[in-house]
Design an enzyme around this catalytic site. Sequence first.
Site, PDB file in Angstrom:
ATOM      1  N   THR A   1     -18.459   2.628 -68.185  1.00 32.46           N
ATOM      2  CA  THR A   1     -18.885   3.152 -69.483  1.00 32.46           C
ATOM      3  C   THR A   1     -19.220   2.019 -70.447  1.00 32.46           C
ATOM      4  O   THR A   1     -20.198   2.084 -71.201  1.00 32.46           O
ATOM      5  CB  THR A   1     -17.760   4.034 -70.077  1.00 32.46           C
ATOM      6  OG1 THR A   1     -17.466   5.073 -69.147  1.00 32.46           O
ATOM      7  CG2 THR A   1     -18.174   4.623 -71.405  1.00 32.46           C
TER       8      THR A   1
ATOM      9  N   ILE B   1      -6.488   3.495 -67.281  1.00 29.86           N
ATOM     10  CA  ILE B   1      -5.080   3.745 -67.019  1.00 29.86           C
ATOM     11  C   ILE B   1      -4.498   2.634 -66.141  1.00 29.86           C
ATOM     12  O   ILE B   1      -3.306   2.357 -66.172  1.00 29.86           O
ATOM     13  CB  ILE B   1      -4.922   5.145 -66.365  1.00 29.86           C
ATOM     14  CG1 ILE B   1      -3.552   5.705 -66.649  1.00 29.86           C
ATOM     15  CG2 ILE B   1      -5.250   5.107 -64.891  1.00 29.86           C
ATOM     16  CD1 ILE B   1      -3.453   7.185 -66.349  1.00 29.86           C
ATOM     17  N   ASP B   2      -5.379   1.955 -65.397  1.00 33.70           N
ATOM     18  CA  ASP B   2      -4.943   0.896 -64.481  1.00 33.70           C
ATOM     19  C   ASP B   2      -4.617  -0.413 -65.192  1.00 33.70           C
ATOM     20  O   ASP B   2      -4.086  -1.339 -64.576  1.00 33.70           O
ATOM     21  CB  ASP B   2      -6.033   0.626 -63.436  1.00 33.70           C
ATOM     22  CG  ASP B   2      -6.204   1.771 -62.459  1.00 33.70           C
ATOM     23  OD1 ASP B   2      -5.234   2.525 -62.264  1.00 33.70           O
ATOM     24  OD2 ASP B   2      -7.292   1.897 -61.882  1.00 33.70           O
TER      25      ASP B   2
ATOM     26  N   ARG C   1      -6.612   0.999 -57.585  1.00 35.68           N
ATOM     27  CA  ARG C   1      -7.540   0.750 -56.503  1.00 35.68           C
ATOM     28  C   ARG C   1      -7.792  -0.754 -56.357  1.00 35.68           C
ATOM     29  O   ARG C   1      -7.872  -1.279 -55.250  1.00 35.68           O
ATOM     30  CB  ARG C   1      -8.860   1.479 -56.782  1.00 35.68           C
ATOM     31  CG  ARG C   1      -9.570   2.003 -55.561  1.00 35.68           C
ATOM     32  CD  ARG C   1     -10.698   2.948 -55.938  1.00 35.68           C
ATOM     33  NE  ARG C   1     -10.211   4.215 -56.467  1.00 35.68           N
ATOM     34  CZ  ARG C   1      -9.882   5.274 -55.706  1.00 35.68           C
ATOM     35  NH1 ARG C   1      -9.999   5.212 -54.399  1.00 35.68           N
ATOM     36  NH2 ARG C   1      -9.446   6.377 -56.262  1.00 35.68           N
TER      37      ARG C   1
ATOM     38  N   ARG D   1      -1.788  10.763 -64.444  1.00 43.63           N
ATOM     39  CA  ARG D   1      -2.767  10.535 -65.509  1.00 43.63           C
ATOM     40  C   ARG D   1      -2.726  11.624 -66.577  1.00 43.63           C
ATOM     41  O   ARG D   1      -3.422  11.499 -67.594  1.00 43.63           O
ATOM     42  CB  ARG D   1      -4.170  10.338 -64.969  1.00 43.63           C
ATOM     43  CG  ARG D   1      -4.866  11.496 -64.353  1.00 43.63           C
ATOM     44  CD  ARG D   1      -6.264  11.077 -63.835  1.00 43.63           C
ATOM     45  NE  ARG D   1      -6.936  10.144 -64.706  1.00 43.63           N
ATOM     46  CZ  ARG D   1      -7.481   8.975 -64.323  1.00 43.63           C
ATOM     47  NH1 ARG D   1      -7.452   8.622 -63.073  1.00 43.63           N
ATOM     48  NH2 ARG D   1      -8.055   8.190 -65.195  1.00 43.63           N
TER      49      ARG D   1
END
Lengths: 359, 359, 359, 359
Positions: free
Chosen positions: A116, A137-138, A182, A286
Amino acid sequence: MRIGILNSGGDCPGLNAVIHGVVGAADKLGWEVVGFTDGFEGMLPPARYQLLDVNNTMGIQKLGGTILGTTNKGNFGAKVGAGNVMEVPHEIVNSARKTFDALNLEGLVIIGGDGTLTTALQLCNMGWPVVGVPKTIDNDLHATARTFGFDSAVTSVVDGLDRLQTTAGSHGRVIVLEVMGRHAGWIALHGGIAGGANAILIPEIPFDMDVVCEAVNQREKDGNNFSLIVVAEGALPEGGEQSFIQTEGAASSEYRLGGIGARVAAEIEKRTGKETRSVTLGHLQRGGSPTAFDRILGTWFGVEAVKLIEKKDFGKMVSYQSASVGAVPIEDAVNQLRLVDPEGEEVNAARSVGICMGK
Amino acid sequence: MRIGILNSGGDCPGLNAVIHGVVGAADKLGWEVVGFTDGFEGMLPPARYQLLDVNNTMGIQKLGGTILGTTNKGNFGAKVGAGNVMEVPHEIVNSARKTFDALNLEGLVIIGGDGTLTTALQLCNMGWPVVGVPKTIDNDLHATARTFGFDSAVTSVVDGLDRLQTTAGSHGRVIVLEVMGRHAGWIALHGGIAGGANAILIPEIPFDMDVVCEAVNQREKDGNNFSLIVVAEGALPEGGEQSFIQTEGAASSEYRLGGIGARVAAEIEKRTGKETRSVTLGHLQRGGSPTAFDRILGTWFGVEAVKLIEKKDFGKMVSYQSASVGAVPIEDAVNQLRLVDPEGEEVNAARSVGICMGK
Amino acid sequence: MRIGILNSGGDCPGLNAVIHGVVGAADKLGWEVVGFTDGFEGMLPPARYQLLDVNNTMGIQKLGGTILGTTNKGNFGAKVGAGNVMEVPHEIVNSARKTFDALNLEGLVIIGGDGTLTTALQLCNMGWPVVGVPKTIDNDLHATARTFGFDSAVTSVVDGLDRLQTTAGSHGRVIVLEVMGRHAGWIALHGGIAGGANAILIPEIPFDMDVVCEAVNQREKDGNNFSLIVVAEGALPEGGEQSFIQTEGAASSEYRLGGIGARVAAEIEKRTGKETRSVTLGHLQRGGSPTAFDRILGTWFGVEAVKLIEKKDFGKMVSYQSASVGAVPIEDAVNQLRLVDPEGEEVNAARSVGICMGK
Amino acid sequence: MRIGILNSGGDCPGLNAVIHGVVGAADKLGWEVVGFTDGFEGMLPPARYQLLDVNNTMGIQKLGGTILGTTNKGNFGAKVGAGNVMEVPHEIVNSARKTFDALNLEGLVIIGGDGTLTTALQLCNMGWPVVGVPKTIDNDLHATARTFGFDSAVTSVVDGLDRLQTTAGSHGRVIVLEVMGRHAGWIALHGGIAGGANAILIPEIPFDMDVVCEAVNQREKDGNNFSLIVVAEGALPEGGEQSFIQTEGAASSEYRLGGIGARVAAEIEKRTGKETRSVTLGHLQRGGSPTAFDRILGTWFGVEAVKLIEKKDFGKMVSYQSASVGAVPIEDAVNQLRLVDPEGEEVNAARSVGICMGK
């Protein structure tokens, strides 16, 4: 004056606090705020948006998710454009710009992650008056030491470990908890430290299955009959994916092809002989109401974003400055208190969201 | 090698995480750790202490309070000594030193607030190999931007406000919540922002009762029939204590002489005519299991304290370096992730407390 | 006098409360309590057990799992015996009986579910002085209207739904939550009602996929862009397993062969076109600290079990008498309070676990 | 057909679940529901009410308080009327009746405690088509074994005790927690058992201060340096109020005239010499999101109230039938499961609030 706001990508606890902060701070300046629905999609005709004010955003900082709605992908996805550069096609951008102009917006707050913000940068380079608010969030965005949502996710992992420990201990089992991450292991690392994990496997440290099993066995020898293992979804063994032997006929019925957590569990059960289970936290980490920390950080980010627009300091992203632990002389620390600065940015943030500070 | 550890003053969520971090990091170095009971008192004959190791401290980072016990005051209190200086009497210090020497300690971790750290400084000046760890639930210690326990206290305030809001809204009342903060308003400020307070009164901003009541009345006019007000226990009206008129025959039956919260509530009820109640959070905000944030910060502080001793960098206090919100160019933020440093201090902290990192 | 206690089968929040209640009540009578390790296994030579007293069980009612350890299967598993009856082989029982006699036990509290209680019945028929305490997180044991652990599991489901709703709402998704309940849908039903599910699928009502999808579509038409669906692990479509078409190339990447939740999710996504995700709560719903309700029910069961032994009323199981909602004349309800009976069983339970009742 | 609903008296977790249940069940029957604002007050001219439907009540079962607003006292308060009977003056009732008739209501659900239900009975006797739903957080209403809100209040007490224990243990203190219960000790009794209280003082058992102090001292002798004491606000010493010696110059600075908790604390500190603190839970125990148990019970009550109206069974109050713990033969308990009845009242309740049950 009127500004726009949108969020794009996955939802994240604290998004509503950012919106709350933006609306409050804008209201103080007498500005109007237009909130676009479902991210950039809401800017495409037929435009979907709502006017946000202090009344219709009251209390939203406590809610998870986003009152604006969001989309992960959509028309605003980058495509190969001129000169082989990945970017949002110009006709899409131009279409959105018409909405922007028709609404007489003089600034746009874009809340999002890496993808984004890359779009935000493109818009910026095309002359849009854009400011960014980092969302992941990571907690793996460069240039900000902390992002909102991370503390809430870590807290979910800790809650999960608390629950799993009682079962692991009662049955003398190994339990593997697969968490988000990830590319980066922040959630696993913080969640594991706080929640009492015995092993933490993250993408940044390719793991050695022998070392993990040795840790499990050592605990057994020390009289601890169970182990809790946190695995980030992006963690891999040394040598990568292919080195991970497909465990034929794994003893655990919970073995599943999908996740690294299940595969690690199956290997541990096979190699140590200990009953092993795996759990995937998934979407549980989340959602939900954001922690106090994330509500405050989100509010603060929102207030700061409006300040950037006020200063016409476009092309910037608000950022939490790097924090680390160090040492200071004890004598510098005593006999003087660290007080709230009545004119400082935290009191300012409170006033911005409409809180009476007593005078 | 063997080191000692003690905590002194009021209990604070995260104390056990510090102990956990110290014991883990010391164990990695092959050191023994002696934990003194009830703060400095445990050093006075008959010495009271226990040997701490990774087994008997397993999982304590999740527990509130301190496994060592603590005292607020005691024999180690500062008194007027030579040259009119406030200090711990030398015979007390010497008595403790004998215990220290008899146990062959080569370092002492002292966890405490302003008063305790002042004693730590005195010991340091007398040649003790001391390192400090800041402890204040109020977050008001100079030289550290964050202390453990603060996030837990703020979370308690937010929980409290969540509960009070449903009653305030259902009955159309004003509810005043008195929280900790004798000198500094951090808990009130953060708790109030995160919990949706409509007014926050802190010691650093002497309040004007008219302004507070006007905020309540304005909300009524805007169609919001209730207000939530957070008051730090040390907040005072402009003009100070004496300007606060004793409300004779206050309408609220809950008026009590003791706290500022009850007095503010009585004034609001008298001036606005709205039914007003007050609640004092009291000890509810310093107990309970620490938040994930406080567990990690405490662990980190403990690990760092051992590092200071290892470097013989005595007379220092571990500190969380100042963090604030600023802005960076969006282009600096995208296309690069912030990953965990496999050799960095956070991974080091995890390894120190005995967590297997996969290799 | 001395009695034994053991729990067998899966762990369950509230087990420790039962142990707490048994030990407290036995202590009041001057009895000793022997707690066997890992269920019936601890009775086989070499016997593994610990003496339980009010000091070493203090506070355990707050902890999940069981301090005694447990096993799901083991030597005590029923096998085909004489006359083709499934039972625990007699040599195993006799071996355990020797332990029982050697320890001079005069009663045995057996906490367990259907399988364990069947064994309890066999022992009973062989002359053992046994009393049973029902344990099933699924709440599906005949002859008791409530079992401890169920309220905790339902609360986990509600927590999960709260978290999932924010994501579902922000993204306009369907989220399917698979919860425990192989044969009975109690957890799904209560969790779904309390947590705001839009559909609940349970084993007792074979579901029609068309009806489920119609509910999702209807919500969309009514302006609600998301749906939450709770599925008990044992739920099946009408026509059974084989009628569930294997969704080739299901759009959702989260489709997995294993669980009914994932399969329902894949079907919904295929049929409604709405983005659908699934989450499996798994072990998260059986661990963690028990709710207040389960702590009290567990304590009460434990105290009652000791009463049965005291009365030598063997072969019995404690039971929560059926409760339902009905109606009474209003005039019977007013002007008289329902007070605590100072001699009643709840006060008795408190006294039994060592609580001072003021006189 | 159209019915009305109102709640009166103090707010209580689960009120919104009742409203949710009433609206859902009425909607199934094609009825409209009018919700009066602020209790009976909303029925007096100018009438204040809103039409409730499944859309504007969606999700409210999760919220504390009541969306309708409530009042503790007001024009509907009973006064001495004809024949010296306490009742609501007839002109008030008649005024409300006009509203009732003007809205064409054919039934009225009244949710309230003893006082409110007394009014409901009066209306009933005057020919109103009224059904009652019992509401008391104290769980002390005759004719119902359980009321919604009670489980939430007990959970608050347990949370409070968890927090206080860490401080009590770390400092070696006695902490007294004053909880609700003016006439009945249910909250104190259940909260204390579940939260690990060492003494519980309730109105039904006038306490002996010597016995309480002896319990504290005995714990000290047994090596437990702290005690937690739960006191219901209505508890009194034997001999009553006057026997409670006003402790002049009580050592604890927290001594306050107001509450029994503070007075008990002061006495304990004086008599045992142990540092003692008191905390009053106050409004913290009646607010916040209801527990799963209370959401379900509230929903169920609401659905049942509509059934009573449907059957024109006026003058009745819904009630939770008495539940207790007893014993059954083990052989009756095994080999048969207790399954959800697909046509039973719990599935019916789910369907009533609009939940798809799969077919």
